[in-house]
Design a protein around this motif. Structure first.
Motif, PDB file in Angstrom:
ATOM      1  N   VAL A  77       0.834  -1.206   0.000  1.00  0.00           N
ATOM      2  CA  VAL A  77       0.000   0.000   0.000  1.00  0.00           C
ATOM      3  C   VAL A  77       0.865   1.250   0.000  1.00  0.00           C
ATOM      4  O   VAL A  77       0.621   2.200  -0.760  1.00  0.00           O
ATOM      5  CB  VAL A  77      -0.949  -0.006   1.217  1.00  0.00           C
ATOM      6  N   GLU A  78       1.903   1.252   0.856  1.00  0.00           N
ATOM      7  CA  GLU A  78       2.776   2.423   0.913  1.00  0.00           C
ATOM      8  C   GLU A  78       3.508   2.650  -0.403  1.00  0.00           C
ATOM      9  O   GLU A  78       3.655   3.793  -0.866  1.00  0.00           O
ATOM     10  CB  GLU A  78       3.772   2.257   2.064  1.00  0.00           C
ATOM     11  N   ASN A  79       3.966   1.562  -1.031  1.00  0.00           N
ATOM     12  CA  ASN A  79       4.626   1.699  -2.335  1.00  0.00           C
ATOM     13  C   ASN A  79       3.663   2.207  -3.392  1.00  0.00           C
ATOM     14  O   ASN A  79       4.032   3.023  -4.244  1.00  0.00           O
ATOM     15  CB  ASN A  79       5.212   0.353  -2.774  1.00  0.00           C
ATOM     16  N   THR A  80       2.419   1.718  -3.338  1.00  0.00           N
ATOM     17  CA  THR A  80       1.416   2.163  -4.299  1.00  0.00           C
ATOM     18  C   THR A  80       1.120   3.649  -4.138  1.00  0.00           C
ATOM     19  O   THR A  80       1.018   4.387  -5.118  1.00  0.00           O
ATOM     20  CB  THR A  80       0.123   1.344  -4.137  1.00  0.00           C
ATOM     21  N   VAL A  81       0.995   4.079  -2.888  1.00  0.00           N
ATOM     22  CA  VAL A  81       0.740   5.503  -2.624  1.00  0.00           C
ATOM     23  C   VAL A  81       1.910   6.351  -3.128  1.00  0.00           C
ATOM     24  O   VAL A  81       1.730   7.373  -3.790  1.00  0.00           O
ATOM     25  CB  VAL A  81       0.507   5.741  -1.121  1.00  0.00           C
TER      26      VAL A  81
END
Length: 296
Positions: A77-81
């Protein structure tokens, strides 16, 4: 299942602290709320994640497996954001770029290399095509920027100059004019010409035909090819002469001679062109780079 990222973060805090009060303080929430959230998560999963006593909290084997998976979820999720923000900022993504023979033989390779060094997260996707085809692809949204023979008068588009080149004549090595240091354009009036088709090379012909007419003739084209490589190959076979631009010097093979045209001062322009209506961030970064680079 109805649990979400909030439940996962709460669970991870308890799993890492193995203490509900410290986990609640770390999260900035009340301990009872944290305890309820973990119980709700266990009810949703149908498994016990922690063994609790009055003195200690221990993670279960099922909880350890869930923790490993949760870390992967949070990282994803953090990488996607982060990637979403970088795409918005133009730091990653792709740029679909069209180019003509003259563009790729001239200054374009250096500019693409320099831009790539500044924006390594952007993937450049160059496509070779003649000017007319590039304009159609720009209209259809299949290219972001085209490097074409210009200038272009086209509603809804912006452009900037990339390079200007002098015209030269290319002859086969045993041609009577091949040993000259320069020639006049009118001396080619009775020569057979090899060139691109009038349909595909119409923007180049918009330069060539007026130049020849001013010298008193219309070029007699006896052979045609799609690109410069094909044109040069036919000239090397002795099928005629051609007029291209000075950047061709870097690509002529054996059996070909490049001779300047002494009475032609006009220069062919290569321009970058793009839709003026709200280009995306990556395209805007590229355009800004071209403008800065061109003015330096």
């Amino acid at each position: 299942m109805k649990f979400g990222l909030r439940h996962i973060r709460y669970f991870m805090a308890v799993a890492e602290e193995l203490h509900f009060r410290r986990a609640a303080e770390r999260l900035g929430i009340a301990q009872p709320a944290l305890s309820r959230a973990v119980r709700d998560l266990e009810d949703q999963l149908g498994v016990r994640l922690f063994d609790r006593t009055n003195r200690s909290v221990q993670i279960t084997q099922a909880g350890t497996t869930f923790l490993e998976g949760c870390r992967g979820v949070i990282n994803a999720v953090e990488n996607t954001v982060e990637n979403t923000r970088r795409v918005h900022d133009g730091q990653i993504g792709r740029l679909r770029i069209g180019y003509t023979d003259m563009a790729i033989a001239g200054l374009l390779p250096r500019r693409l290399k320099d831009f790539q060094a500044q924006q390594p997260g952007l993937v450049l996707q160059p496509h070779h095509d003649v000017t007319t085809a590039q304009l159609h692809k720009l209209d259809a949204g299949e290219l972001d920027v085209g490097f074409v023979t210009g200038p272009i008068s086209r509603l809804g588009y912006d452009q900037c100059l990339i390079q200007s080149e002098r015209f030269v004549c290319v002859l086969y090595e045993h041609h009577p004019l091949a040993n000259r240091s320069s020639i006049r354009l009118e001396e080619l009036a009775h020569e057979d010409f090899v060139h691109g088709t009038s349909k595909d090379w119409e923007h180049f012909h918009a330069y060539l035909i007026p130049l020849c007419r001013r010298s008193g003739f219309v070029p007699r084209v006896v052979q045609e090819a799609f690109n410069s490589a094909g044109i040069l190959g036919l000239v090397a076979c002795g099928m005629g002469v051609t007029i291209l631009t000075e950047s061709v010097r870097g690509s002529v093979g054996a059996g070909l001679i490049v001779v300047p045209l002494e009475d032609v001062s006009e220069q062919l322009q290569t321009v970058a062109i793009w839709k003026s209506e709200t280009p995306d961030r990556a395209t805007t970064l590229f355009i800004d780079f071209l403008r800065r680079d061109g003015s330096s």
